[in-house]
Design a protein around this motif. Structure first.
Motif, PDB file in Angstrom:
ATOM      1  N   GLN A   1      62.515  52.990  40.172  1.00 56.77           N
ATOM      2  CA  GLN A   1      62.480  51.612  39.646  1.00 56.77           C
ATOM      3  C   GLN A   1      63.026  51.509  38.224  1.00 56.77           C
ATOM      4  O   GLN A   1      63.499  50.455  37.816  1.00 56.77           O
ATOM      5  CB  GLN A   1      61.059  51.071  39.701  1.00 56.77           C
ATOM      6  N   ILE A   2      62.960  52.612  37.480  1.00 54.78           N
ATOM      7  CA  ILE A   2      63.490  52.585  36.112  1.00 54.78           C
ATOM      8  C   ILE A   2      64.973  52.186  36.145  1.00 54.78           C
ATOM      9  O   ILE A   2      65.448  51.442  35.293  1.00 54.78           O
ATOM     10  CB  ILE A   2      63.304  53.961  35.424  1.00 54.78           C
ATOM     11  N   ALA A   3      65.668  52.665  37.177  1.00 54.65           N
ATOM     12  CA  ALA A   3      67.095  52.348  37.298  1.00 54.65           C
ATOM     13  C   ALA A   3      67.308  50.850  37.502  1.00 54.65           C
ATOM     14  O   ALA A   3      68.256  50.272  36.962  1.00 54.65           O
ATOM     15  CB  ALA A   3      67.713  53.134  38.440  1.00 54.65           C
ATOM     16  N   ALA A   4      66.418  50.211  38.263  1.00 55.49           N
ATOM     17  CA  ALA A   4      66.550  48.764  38.479  1.00 55.49           C
ATOM     18  C   ALA A   4      66.354  48.015  37.168  1.00 55.49           C
ATOM     19  O   ALA A   4      67.082  47.071  36.851  1.00 55.49           O
ATOM     20  CB  ALA A   4      65.537  48.289  39.516  1.00 55.49           C
ATOM     21  N   LEU A   5      65.375  48.474  36.404  1.00 57.89           N
ATOM     22  CA  LEU A   5      65.109  47.863  35.097  1.00 57.89           C
ATOM     23  C   LEU A   5      66.332  48.011  34.183  1.00 57.89           C
ATOM     24  O   LEU A   5      66.776  47.062  33.547  1.00 57.89           O
ATOM     25  CB  LEU A   5      63.886  48.525  34.466  1.00 57.89           C
ATOM     26  N   VAL A   6      66.863  49.222  34.169  1.00 56.91           N
ATOM     27  CA  VAL A   6      68.016  49.515  33.299  1.00 56.91           C
ATOM     28  C   VAL A   6      69.236  48.691  33.722  1.00 56.91           C
ATOM     29  O   VAL A   6      69.946  48.135  32.882  1.00 56.91           O
ATOM     30  CB  VAL A   6      68.339  51.024  33.296  1.00 56.91           C
ATOM     31  N   LEU A   7      69.459  48.581  35.023  1.00 57.16           N
ATOM     32  CA  LEU A   7      70.604  47.788  35.491  1.00 57.16           C
ATOM     33  C   LEU A   7      70.483  46.347  35.005  1.00 57.16           C
ATOM     34  O   LEU A   7      71.453  45.760  34.504  1.00 57.16           O
ATOM     35  CB  LEU A   7      70.698  47.835  37.025  1.00 57.16           C
ATOM     36  N   GLY A   8      69.276  45.804  35.131  1.00 56.78           N
ATOM     37  CA  GLY A   8      69.049  44.433  34.670  1.00 56.78           C
ATOM     38  C   GLY A   8      69.327  44.283  33.183  1.00 56.78           C
ATOM     39  O   GLY A   8      69.982  43.337  32.753  1.00 56.78           O
ATOM     40  N   ILE A   9      68.829  45.240  32.421  1.00 63.18           N
ATOM     41  CA  ILE A   9      69.045  45.201  30.966  1.00 63.18           C
ATOM     42  C   ILE A   9      70.538  45.226  30.654  1.00 63.18           C
ATOM     43  O   ILE A   9      71.040  44.437  29.850  1.00 63.18           O
ATOM     44  CB  ILE A   9      68.321  46.385  30.282  1.00 63.18           C
TER      45      ILE A   9
ATOM     46  N   LEU B   1      68.616  40.239  27.288  1.00 68.18           N
ATOM     47  CA  LEU B   1      69.171  39.023  26.680  1.00 68.18           C
ATOM     48  C   LEU B   1      68.408  38.655  25.407  1.00 68.18           C
ATOM     49  O   LEU B   1      68.986  38.186  24.439  1.00 68.18           O
ATOM     50  CB  LEU B   1      69.091  37.884  27.696  1.00 68.18           C
ATOM     51  N   LEU B   2      67.100  38.913  25.438  1.00 67.35           N
ATOM     52  CA  LEU B   2      66.283  38.647  24.250  1.00 67.35           C
ATOM     53  C   LEU B   2      66.665  39.577  23.111  1.00 67.35           C
ATOM     54  O   LEU B   2      66.821  39.160  21.981  1.00 67.35           O
ATOM     55  CB  LEU B   2      64.803  38.893  24.566  1.00 67.35           C
ATOM     56  N   MET B   3      66.813  40.875  23.455  1.00 66.11           N
ATOM     57  CA  MET B   3      66.988  41.874  22.398  1.00 66.11           C
ATOM     58  C   MET B   3      68.448  42.146  22.078  1.00 66.11           C
ATOM     59  O   MET B   3      68.774  42.605  20.990  1.00 66.11           O
ATOM     60  CB  MET B   3      66.281  43.167  22.798  1.00 66.11           C
ATOM     61  N   ARG B   4      69.345  41.901  23.038  1.00 72.40           N
ATOM     62  CA  ARG B   4      70.799  42.084  22.856  1.00 72.40           C
ATOM     63  C   ARG B   4      71.147  43.506  22.414  1.00 72.40           C
ATOM     64  O   ARG B   4      72.104  43.719  21.683  1.00 72.40           O
ATOM     65  CB  ARG B   4      71.345  41.066  21.833  1.00 72.40           C
ATOM     66  N   HIS B   5      70.328  44.446  22.828  1.00 75.65           N
ATOM     67  CA  HIS B   5      70.535  45.815  22.395  1.00 75.65           C
ATOM     68  C   HIS B   5      70.022  46.731  23.497  1.00 75.65           C
ATOM     69  O   HIS B   5      68.836  46.692  23.830  1.00 75.65           O
ATOM     70  CB  HIS B   5      69.776  46.036  21.089  1.00 75.65           C
TER      71      HIS B   5
ATOM     72  N   ALA C   1      66.067  47.569  24.308  1.00 74.82           N
ATOM     73  CA  ALA C   1      65.502  46.900  25.468  1.00 74.82           C
ATOM     74  C   ALA C   1      64.980  47.913  26.482  1.00 74.82           C
ATOM     75  O   ALA C   1      63.928  47.708  27.100  1.00 74.82           O
ATOM     76  CB  ALA C   1      66.543  45.986  26.108  1.00 74.82           C
ATOM     77  N   VAL C   2      65.687  49.033  26.658  1.00 70.41           N
ATOM     78  CA  VAL C   2      65.235  50.066  27.602  1.00 70.41           C
ATOM     79  C   VAL C   2      63.915  50.645  27.116  1.00 70.41           C
ATOM     80  O   VAL C   2      62.964  50.827  27.900  1.00 70.41           O
ATOM     81  CB  VAL C   2      66.305  51.175  27.769  1.00 70.41           C
ATOM     82  N   THR C   3      63.831  50.907  25.832  1.00 68.07           N
ATOM     83  CA  THR C   3      62.602  51.468  25.272  1.00 68.07           C
ATOM     84  C   THR C   3      61.424  50.519  25.473  1.00 68.07           C
ATOM     85  O   THR C   3      60.369  50.914  25.988  1.00 68.07           O
ATOM     86  CB  THR C   3      62.781  51.740  23.758  1.00 68.07           C
ATOM     87  N   VAL C   4      61.632  49.270  25.085  1.00 63.24           N
ATOM     88  CA  VAL C   4      60.554  48.283  25.221  1.00 63.24           C
ATOM     89  C   VAL C   4      60.186  48.092  26.695  1.00 63.24           C
ATOM     90  O   VAL C   4      59.006  48.048  27.052  1.00 63.24           O
ATOM     91  CB  VAL C   4      60.971  46.937  24.577  1.00 63.24           C
ATOM     92  N   GLY C   5      61.200  48.006  27.536  1.00 61.79           N
ATOM     93  CA  GLY C   5      60.956  47.779  28.961  1.00 61.79           C
ATOM     94  C   GLY C   5      60.146  48.897  29.589  1.00 61.79           C
ATOM     95  O   GLY C   5      59.155  48.659  30.279  1.00 61.79           O
ATOM     96  N   ILE C   6      60.552  50.119  29.342  1.00 67.64           N
ATOM     97  CA  ILE C   6      59.847  51.261  29.924  1.00 67.64           C
ATOM     98  C   ILE C   6      58.422  51.344  29.358  1.00 67.64           C
ATOM     99  O   ILE C   6      57.456  51.549  30.085  1.00 67.64           O
ATOM    100  CB  ILE C   6      60.628  52.572  29.682  1.00 67.64           C
ATOM    101  N   ALA C   7      58.307  51.124  28.061  1.00 65.80           N
ATOM    102  CA  ALA C   7      56.980  51.168  27.440  1.00 65.80           C
ATOM    103  C   ALA C   7      56.070  50.108  28.050  1.00 65.80           C
ATOM    104  O   ALA C   7      54.938  50.388  28.437  1.00 65.80           O
ATOM    105  CB  ALA C   7      57.106  50.962  25.932  1.00 65.80           C
ATOM    106  N   LEU C   8      56.620  48.892  28.175  1.00 65.42           N
ATOM    107  CA  LEU C   8      55.811  47.771  28.655  1.00 65.42           C
ATOM    108  C   LEU C   8      55.387  47.960  30.109  1.00 65.42           C
ATOM    109  O   LEU C   8      54.226  47.775  30.480  1.00 65.42           O
ATOM    110  CB  LEU C   8      56.643  46.494  28.516  1.00 65.42           C
ATOM    111  N   ILE C   9      56.347  48.319  30.941  1.00 72.71           N
ATOM    112  CA  ILE C   9      56.082  48.367  32.377  1.00 72.71           C
ATOM    113  C   ILE C   9      55.344  49.650  32.771  1.00 72.71           C
ATOM    114  O   ILE C   9      54.433  49.630  33.589  1.00 72.71           O
ATOM    115  CB  ILE C   9      57.415  48.281  33.166  1.00 72.71           C
TER     116      ILE C   9
END
Lengths: 278, 309
Positions: free
Chosen positions: A91-99, A192-196, A200-208
């Protein structure tokens, strides 16, 4: 490289022309363009390939490894949690693709080209969301189905396999696609929020994946509810036949919460996107 | 046609573009000249609807950019070399772009041919040189065969051959009747390509003039003359009605006279001359004077300035 110093004449006179009979921006064209974008970079191929390989491969591996123990019922683990075990990593890959769908536009500066071609920003975001959702829905459903088939193969050999017509198994096959699609959109909103990308990957993985497990440490009902409501926890039950954590929300309720949270994040991101300078 | 009315952009309490008015007309190259940080790129991004103005408005063909029904058919822009995803091939970059505005696939091949990228069209653009990236950006700008074109610092970092190519391209686009708006921080570049000149400094329009007028007013030569009897000579020259300025080293700068005339005046009075030369003012200097700190600029009334300031 040839270097002509003059241009061929333009097909039409460049004088002011009427809009009649000329192409217009349509949502269908934006979808086509976003589809072209997503399929013409290698990062898409790599993330989708790792989504599939990690999910199916790790599921097969764990089921091969634990099938014997599960059959002896010495582990006391929920058997249904193992047939999509690899998705925890895939699932990390799905998150990363979205980012990447959002953040790569900013890291490359291409967002300016995109918005020069389609200056209204909500339709651009809608097109990106639609294409990403469709891609992950299809590939996610295929991935979870193949993962279940692969994992179940090893469980079957020990006599503890699932019937493929079991409603929970069928729900998981489709649910994997739904969960990964929404997770991808969650990543898109975050990107889109972070534009980076890295941020975004760091925050996303940490959050989820990290905070979702840590909030359980908060004592009492607060910790219990936070655990239920954290985006990753809420959404993931739909993509498992049976959850490791019996206290989580039911599959569809949990998915509803996750989809709601994602929609909210996407709206915030879209609102900022429409107001910010590109 | 691009029209800006009281166009303003503020970042916090810093005003990047300060209520500027200008019109960019079809059939000519309008140079947008100013030092780095003067507000050129910000203005161009506002034209393209990428940055939101803090005040005023700017329209393309009478409409705000976001209201254009199919923007690429009306406006093409090369805003910066790097507005391309390096992992995508040149062809695919142009393809997705074409699809947004319903531009046929054959037009993609056409513009690739125009900019001479045929050989590398199927290669990922990440490996492109600056010049190739610039050509790809220009191909993207030409994709919709637009009547209005914007080029932000198009010759930056290019080799002489590339610079010449872009110059010719820009000239030919204007000759076809298109509206061409080109920014640069190099006066010499503008002198070669622009018909009309907009000079911007610190977010304000400092000059809005025909290039030929600007050259005529600012390239006027003056005579530099040095004499041990400078005071007497200055008096004699003033009697002839010529404007005299003093250079830092005490030499006299004579406007409106030829070196022969100055020499004759000195000879007729029996004055010694240690130096007599004609100095051609450079456009670059005129531009530097214009865009130097605006306070300093207003204080130096002895300098020739263009109309419309």
């Amino acid at each position: 490289m040839t270097t002509p110093t003059t241009l061929s004449p333009p097909a039409a006179a460049p004088a002011p022309r009427a809009d009649v009979g000329r192409p217009r921006l349509t949502f269908g064209r934006l979808l086509d363009a976003e589809w072209t974008k997503i399929r013409t970079v290698r990062s898409t191929v790599w993330t989708l390939a790792s989504l599939f390989v990690l999910s199916v491969g790790l599921t097969a591996l764990i089921c091969w490894g634990v099938a014997g123990e599960l059959a002896d019922d010495t582990a006391g683990e929920p058997v249904g949690a193992f047939v999509t075990w690899g998705l925890m990593f895939g699932q990390i890959a799905a998150l990363v693709l979205g980012i990447l769908v959002a953040s790569a536009e900013y890291s490359s500066g291409m967002i300016r080209t995109t918005l020069a071609a389609a200056p209204r920003r909500w339709p651009v975001l809608a097109a990106k969301t639609t294409v990403l959702t469709a891609v992950l829905l299809v590939l996610g459903a295929i991935t979870s189905t193949v993962a279940i088939l692969a994992g179940n193969f090893f469980l079957d050999r020990e006599g503890i396999g699932f019937s493929l017509t079991d409603p929970d198994v069928l729900r998981t096959m489709v649910g994997g696609g739904l969960y990964l699609a929404v997770l991808g959109v969650f990543g898109l909103a975050l990107g889109l929020l972070m534009r980076h990308t890295a941020g975004a990957v760091t925050v996303g993985i940490a959050l989820i994946f990290i905070v979702g497990n840590l909030v359980g440490l908060i004592p009492g009902a607060t910790g219990e509810w936070l655990t239920k409501l954290m985006p990753g926890n809420a959404g993931t039950t739909l993509a498992t036949v049976e959850s490791f954590n019996p206290d989580l929300l039911g599959p569809w309720t949990g998915f509803g919460v996750f989809a709601g949270e994602t929609a909210l994040l996407l709206l915030v991101a879209g609102w900022l996107f429409s107001r910010r300078d590109a | 046609m691009i029209t800006a009315e009281r166009l303003t952009k503020r970042y916090g309490d810093k005003t990047a573009v300060d209520a500027i008015d200008f019109t960019v007309r079809p059939g000519a190259v309008t140079g947008f000249l100013g030092p780095n940080g003067a507000g050129k790129s910000t203005t161009m991004r506002m034209v393209m609807g990428l940055d939101h103005p803090s005040g005023g408005r700017v329209t393309v063909n009478g409409r705000a950019y976001r209201d254009l029904p199919a923007p690429l058919h009306e406006v093409g822009a090369l805003l910066e070399a790097k507005a391309i995803h390096g992992g995508r091939t040149a062809y695919n970059h142009l393809l997705w772009l074409a699809k947004t505005n319903g531009i046929p696939r054959r037009r993609v091949d056409e513009v690739i041919g125009m900019v001479g990228l045929d050989a590398v069209a199927r290669k990922r653009s990440g490996g492109f040189s600056l010049g190739m990236g610039q050509r790809l950006g220009i191909a993207a700008a030409l994709l919709g065969d637009p009547g209005v074109l914007l080029f932000d610092e198009p010759v930056n970092g290019l080799d002489p051959e590339g610079i010449r190519w872009i110059r010719n391209l820009i000239r030919s686009l204007a000759a076809e009747g298109r509206t061409v708006f080109v920014s640069s921080h190099l006066m010499s570049e503008m002198a070669l390509t622009a018909d009309h000149l907009l000079v911007i400094g610190r977010g304000a329009i400092l000059a809005d003039t025909d290039m030929s007028d600007f050259i005529a007013r600012n390239s006027a030569a003056h005579v530099r003359v040095r004499s041990p009897q400078g005071g007497v000579l200055a008096e004699a020259l003033r009697e002839r009605g010529w404007a005299i300025r003093r250079d830092d080293d005490g030499a006299l700068l004579v406007d409106g006279a030829t070196s022969e005339q100055v020499g004759d005046v000195a000879g007729s009075r029996g004055l010694y001359l240690h130096e007599l030369s004609v100095v051609n003012a450079s456009l670059e200097e005129a531009f530097m004077r214009l865009t130097a700190d605006s306070v300093e600029y207003h204080a130096r009334t002895d300098q020739p300035v263009p109309a419309g300031v």
